[in-house]
Design a protein around this motif. Structure first.
Motif, short mmCIF file in Angstrom:
data_model
loop_
_atom_site.label_atom_id
_atom_site.label_comp_id
_atom_site.label_asym_id
_atom_site.label_seq_id
_atom_site.Cartn_x
_atom_site.Cartn_y
_atom_site.Cartn_z
N SER A 198 12.30 10.16 6.26
CA SER A 198 11.96 9.54 7.55
C SER A 198 10.48 9.21 7.63
CB SER A 198 12.38 10.44 8.71
OG SER A 198 11.66 11.65 8.72
N ALA A 199 9.62 9.99 6.94
CA ALA A 199 8.20 9.65 6.90
C ALA A 199 8.00 8.31 6.20
CB ALA A 199 7.42 10.75 6.17
N ALA A 200 8.71 8.11 5.09
CA ALA A 200 8.62 6.84 4.38
C ALA A 200 9.24 5.72 5.20
CB ALA A 200 9.31 6.95 3.02
N GLY A 201 10.45 5.97 5.73
CA GLY A 201 11.15 4.93 6.46
C GLY A 201 10.44 4.49 7.72
N SER A 202 9.92 5.43 8.48
CA SER A 202 9.21 5.06 9.71
C SER A 202 7.96 4.27 9.39
CB SER A 202 8.88 6.30 10.54
OG SER A 202 8.04 7.19 9.83
N SER A 203 7.28 4.61 8.30
CA SER A 203 6.07 3.86 7.92
C SER A 203 6.42 2.43 7.51
CB SER A 203 5.32 4.58 6.80
OG SER A 203 6.06 4.57 5.59
N PRO A 229 -9.11 9.68 8.25
CA PRO A 229 -8.11 8.82 8.89
C PRO A 229 -8.58 7.38 8.96
CG PRO A 229 -8.43 10.83 10.17
CD PRO A 229 -9.51 10.80 9.12
N LYS A 230 -7.66 6.45 8.75
CA LYS A 230 -7.99 5.04 8.84
C LYS A 230 -7.73 4.54 10.26
CE LYS A 230 -9.48 3.15 6.00
NZ LYS A 230 -10.93 3.09 5.68
N ASP A 231 -7.73 3.21 10.41
CA ASP A 231 -7.74 2.61 11.73
C ASP A 231 -6.45 2.80 12.53
OD1 ASP A 231 -10.24 1.71 11.10
OD2 ASP A 231 -9.53 -0.21 10.33
N GLN A 232 -5.31 2.82 11.85
CA GLN A 232 -4.04 2.72 12.57
C GLN A 232 -3.28 4.05 12.58
OE1 GLN A 232 -1.80 -0.90 12.07
NE2 GLN A 232 0.12 0.22 11.99
N PRO A 233 -3.20 4.72 13.73
CA PRO A 233 -2.39 5.94 13.82
C PRO A 233 -0.93 5.59 14.05
CG PRO A 233 -3.50 5.57 15.89
CD PRO A 233 -3.93 4.46 14.98
N ILE A 266 0.86 -1.18 0.00
CA ILE A 266 0.00 0.00 0.00
C ILE A 266 0.89 1.23 0.00
CG2 ILE A 266 -1.82 1.26 1.19
CD1 ILE A 266 -2.44 -1.44 2.65
N VAL A 267 0.80 2.04 -1.03
CA VAL A 267 1.56 3.28 -1.13
C VAL A 267 0.60 4.43 -0.86
CG1 VAL A 267 2.92 4.80 -2.61
CG2 VAL A 267 3.25 2.30 -2.72
N ASP A 268 0.76 5.07 0.28
CA ASP A 268 -0.10 6.17 0.71
C ASP A 268 0.64 7.47 0.47
OD1 ASP A 268 -1.62 8.06 2.14
OD2 ASP A 268 -2.27 6.55 3.60
N THR A 269 0.14 8.28 -0.45
CA THR A 269 0.86 9.49 -0.88
C THR A 269 0.39 10.74 -0.14
OG1 THR A 269 -0.69 10.05 -2.67
CG2 THR A 269 1.05 8.45 -3.17
N ARG A 270 -0.46 10.60 0.86
CA ARG A 270 -0.96 11.76 1.59
C ARG A 270 0.15 12.43 2.39
NH1 ARG A 270 -5.34 9.63 5.38
NH2 ARG A 270 -3.84 7.91 5.50
N PRO A 271 -0.03 13.71 2.77
CA PRO A 271 0.94 14.37 3.64
C PRO A 271 1.13 13.57 4.93
CG PRO A 271 -0.60 15.98 2.75
CD PRO A 271 -1.11 14.62 2.35
N PHE A 283 -1.29 11.06 7.24
CA PHE A 283 -0.95 9.64 7.35
C PHE A 283 -0.82 9.23 8.81
CE2 PHE A 283 2.11 6.18 7.74
CZ PHE A 283 1.67 5.28 6.79
N LYS A 284 -0.16 10.03 9.60
CA LYS A 284 0.09 9.66 11.00
C LYS A 284 -1.19 9.67 11.85
CE LYS A 284 4.86 11.37 10.83
NZ LYS A 284 5.42 10.06 10.54
N GLN A 285 -2.21 10.43 11.42
CA GLN A 285 -3.48 10.41 12.13
C GLN A 285 -4.18 9.05 12.00
OE1 GLN A 285 -5.97 13.65 10.86
NE2 GLN A 285 -4.39 15.18 11.26
N GLY A 286 -3.94 8.38 10.89
CA GLY A 286 -4.54 7.07 10.69
C GLY A 286 -4.34 6.59 9.27
N HIS A 287 -3.97 5.32 9.13
CA HIS A 287 -3.69 4.76 7.82
C HIS A 287 -3.97 3.27 7.82
CE1 HIS A 287 0.05 4.80 10.26
NE2 HIS A 287 0.13 3.55 9.84
N PHE A 288 -3.95 2.69 6.63
CA PHE A 288 -4.08 1.24 6.53
C PHE A 288 -2.86 0.59 7.17
CE2 PHE A 288 -6.68 2.52 2.80
CZ PHE A 288 -7.86 1.84 3.13
N PRO A 289 -3.04 -0.48 7.93
CA PRO A 289 -1.89 -1.18 8.51
C PRO A 289 -0.90 -1.61 7.43
CG PRO A 289 -3.94 -1.97 9.48
CD PRO A 289 -4.33 -1.08 8.33
N GLY A 290 0.38 -1.33 7.68
CA GLY A 290 1.43 -1.75 6.76
C GLY A 290 1.66 -0.82 5.59
N ALA A 291 0.92 0.30 5.51
CA ALA A 291 1.07 1.21 4.37
C ALA A 291 2.41 1.94 4.43
CB ALA A 291 -0.07 2.23 4.37
#
Length: 445
Positions: A415-420, A346-350, A271-276, A280-288
């Motif tokens: 770091s946003a990409a790497g931490s995700s 926001p999705k389930d996982q912050p 899952i590639v999430d291109t949002r700011p 993304f950190k407020q909530g995203h699909f697990p593993g994105a």
């Protein structure tokens, strides 16, 4: 005669149109043919020729689509082994475009099948040279991209030697006042020391470009091979796409499936999430993976995701989704999009939020992962593990997980990409230091 440069900041890619007496020739066109077709129409010219300097590694060319739509003849170096309709130009052969002439010059070094194109004006005077990835402003093309890609392969040391001879026996023989139009500028991974200037002259390059200053071949080879940047996953893939010819852009984009945000995702698909990152950190699909839509989105998409990997593509609205699909298409990555979708809520996982003050006071309580390249200086933290972002997915098992992990780069994008990536891969808390890394960066006097 008119020359127009088209420049793509995201890929630091320059392409060109030459107009003479109602005829247009293109050099190294990008994936989208529309800007060239529109310009030719504006100039009341027919696109009769496309000159490819080599099968590019960092972007997909529209040469085949321009051949199909405009009837343009595609001219290439015969060593390319192209699988699309083309005409081979041998070293020194010429093509007439209106009242100007384009002469092919064999210039291997970046690749074994590289040609440069010399433009001779209406007065029979050499005016400009379109150097592709052989000669840049301040640099020359890297020689290490064709060891495992393309119809014609070559070892980096062999190509470095060819580049030495190209510089000394081709470019040095040209007149100083000839304008140099390269295929790339600063920010491209096709070289290591490019200027931000988008054109130059042969005389300036003779004076200022390091490659013209080294007289000994072995010294030149050593210097050229040193400190080249990393090779993104998509580079060998794009060489082959360009050798065979890409499908029409709009047709390929229309084929991308779109779904509503609430349709379940298939397990095991990236899952590639291109949002700011804030969204993304407020909530995203697990593993994105959070690969934000930005100036270097294409490069990082093709550096993190492999060409054979299908992926879901997510954006915050329809306009952003259209944009990232087109950016993916620039590197030929639209075909592996499983579905594209807008996620505005926001999705389930912050993501976990770092207590910055606690980190400052107790840095030893964390395992730090530094995503910068080795060339970017010493570690900022004594306990840091240096794993460049493009290597992160393959080296996750090296990261110690007995402490919470803090990820940083130089400014916050990587770091946003790497931490995700690590969030979904490690059994420990993962934090993004983000822009706060600047609090720990030594300030220049």
């Amino acid at each position: 005669m008119k020359i127009k440069q088209f420049y793509d900041d995201g890929l630091a890619h320059a392409s060109y149109a030459i107009i003479s007496k109602g005829k247009a020739a293109l050099i190294d066109p990008a994936r989208d043919p529309k800007p060239y077709l529109d310009f030719a129409k504006e100039q009341k010219a027919d696109i009769v020729a496309v000159f490819e300097t080599h099968p590019h590694a960092d972007f997909v060319s529209s040469h085949l689509e321009l051949h199909t739509k405009a009837g343009a003849t595609i001219y290439i170096n015969g060593d390319m082994g192209a699988a699309y309709p083309h005409q081979i130009l041998e070293d020194g052969e010429e093509v007439q475009i209106g009242e100007v002439t384009i002469r092919a010059l064999y210039t291997p070094g970046h690749s074994p099948d590289h040609s440069t194109y010399l433009l001779i004006d209406e007065a029979a005077k050499p005016h400009a040279v379109f150097t592709g990835d052989s000669l840049f402003v301040g640099d020359v093309g890297r020689p290490d991209l064709r060891e495992g890609a393309g119809k014609t392969k070559a070892q980096r040391k062999e190509l470095a030697r060819k580049m030495y001879h190209t510089i000394n026996h081709v470019f040095k023989s040209l007149d100083d006042d000839i304008i140099v139009y390269p295929a790339h500028g600063a920010g491209s991974l096709c070289g290591k020391n490019m200027s931000s200037d988008k054109s130059s002259t042969i005389g300036r390059e003779k004076e200022e470009n390091w490659a013209f200053q080294i007289q000994q071949e072995e010294e030149f080879v050593k210097a050229l091979l040193e400190d080249q940047p990393f090779v993104p996953h998509y580079f060998p893939y794009d060489v082959e796409v360009n050798r065979t010819g890409a499908s029409p852009l709009e047709e390929s984009i229309r084929a991308v499936s779109r779904q509503n945000y609430d349709v379940p995702l298939e397990k095991g698909v990236l899952i590639v999430d291109t949002r700011p990152k804030e969204q993304f950190k407020q909530g995203h699909f697990p593993g994105a993976f959070n690969i934000m839509n930005g100036e270097k989105f294409e490069t990082w998409l093709g550096s993190i995701v492999k060409p054979e990997e299908p992926y879901y593509l997510i954006a915050e609205n329809e306009q952003e989704l259209d944009e990232v699909i087109r950016k993916a298409a620039k590197i030929g990555y639209e075909k592996q999009i499983r579905t594209a979708r807008v996620v505005s809520q926001p999705k389930d996982q912050p993501s976990a939020k770092l207590d910055l003050e606690h980190f400052k006071e107790h840095p030893d309580a964390y395992q730090v992962v530094d995503l910068r390249n080795l060339s970017e200086g010493d570690n900022l933290f004594e306990q840091a593990q240096r794993i460049p972002l493009h290597e992160l997915r393959e080296r996750v098992e090296e990261i110690k997980t007995d402490k919470p992990v803090v990820v940083h780069c130089a400014g916050g994008y990587r770091s946003a990409a790497g931490s995700s990536i690590l969030e979904g891969a490690l059994d420990t808390k993962v934090y993004d230091l983000s822009e706060a890394v600047k609090d720990f960066t030594p300030q220049e006097a």
